[in-house]
Design a protein around this motif. Structure first.
Motif, short mmCIF file in Angstrom:
data_model
loop_
_atom_site.label_atom_id
_atom_site.label_comp_id
_atom_site.label_asym_id
_atom_site.label_seq_id
_atom_site.Cartn_x
_atom_site.Cartn_y
_atom_site.Cartn_z
N GLN A 130 14.07 -11.07 4.58
CA GLN A 130 14.82 -10.18 4.54
C GLN A 130 14.39 -9.07 4.25
N ASP A 131 13.63 -8.94 2.88
CA ASP A 131 12.63 -7.52 2.67
C ASP A 131 11.77 -7.18 3.75
N ALA A 132 11.02 -8.01 4.17
CA ALA A 132 10.20 -7.55 5.04
C ALA A 132 11.02 -7.04 6.49
N LYS A 133 12.18 -7.63 6.79
CA LYS A 133 13.10 -6.77 7.78
C LYS A 133 13.49 -5.47 7.50
N PHE A 134 14.05 -5.42 6.49
CA PHE A 134 14.56 -4.14 6.12
C PHE A 134 13.43 -2.91 5.94
N ARG A 137 12.51 -1.99 9.33
CA ARG A 137 13.47 -1.16 10.03
C ARG A 137 13.20 0.47 9.44
N ASP A 138 13.23 0.43 8.00
CA ASP A 138 13.05 1.77 7.52
C ASP A 138 11.87 2.51 7.96
N ALA A 139 10.62 1.81 7.95
CA ALA A 139 9.60 2.22 8.27
C ALA A 139 9.63 2.78 9.78
N LEU A 140 10.16 2.20 10.90
CA LEU A 140 10.25 2.49 12.10
C LEU A 140 11.18 3.59 12.12
N ALA A 141 12.28 3.63 11.50
CA ALA A 141 13.18 4.87 11.36
C ALA A 141 12.42 6.17 10.80
N ASP A 142 11.49 6.16 9.87
CA ASP A 142 10.67 7.14 9.55
C ASP A 142 9.71 7.50 10.70
N LEU A 143 9.08 6.65 11.10
CA LEU A 143 7.96 6.95 12.26
C LEU A 143 8.93 7.67 13.42
#
Length: 150
Positions: A130-134, A137-143
């Motif tokens: 779950q930690d890896a998933k979120f 997701r956060d890193a892709l949004a930042d990218l």
């Protein structure tokens, strides 16, 4: 008792920017330029010339040394593993790949599809996944935010 779980994670996104605007950010040593969770990302001195090892320091104090295992500028992907961690990880290993694809037709033509996978050792629990998933997701949004800036 632990909860049985898949030991892999796949997160993906469509970034409304051309592949070239996204791909040039996908270098392990440059992740802190877009990923807001990272304080710094830089090459580790003293490793061999044939090995790319980068230290990621997260804002929460976590430090990871990641080793680039594969890189393709032709097929637009990188694969990396975590080789050391402070504090120590609760699992034995993870192999991650980030892959980018140009969207060549349809409403999103000129955009980029990006996929970030992680394959964990069997001792990774549901919390790790779950930690890896979120985080992905956060890193892709930042990218996406940085890649779509003009």
């Amino acid at each position: 008792m632990s909860i049985p779980t898949s030991t892999s994670v796949v997160e993906s996104a469509v970034i409304r920017a051309p592949l070239s605007h996204v791909w040039h950010h996908i270098k392990l040593q440059n992740f802190s330029s877009f990923w807001s969770a990272l304080k710094s990302s830089q090459f580790v001195k003293g490793t061999s010339d044939e090995t790319d090892v980068v230290q990621w320091v997260f804002k929460d104090g976590t430090q990871l040394e990641v080793k680039q295992e594969e890189h393709s500028t032709i097929n637009h992907y990188i694969t990396y593993s975590i080789i050391t961690a402070k504090p120590e990880l609760s699992y034995s290993s993870v192999l991650s790949t980030i892959r980018c694809y140009a969207i060549t037709s349809g409403e999103l033509e000129g955009s980029t599809f990006i996929e970030w996978t992680g394959n964990f050792s069997s001792d990774a629990d549901a919390g790790v996944i779950q930690d890896a998933k979120f985080k992905r997701r956060d890193a892709l949004a930042d990218l996406a935010k940085i890649a779509t800036k003009k």
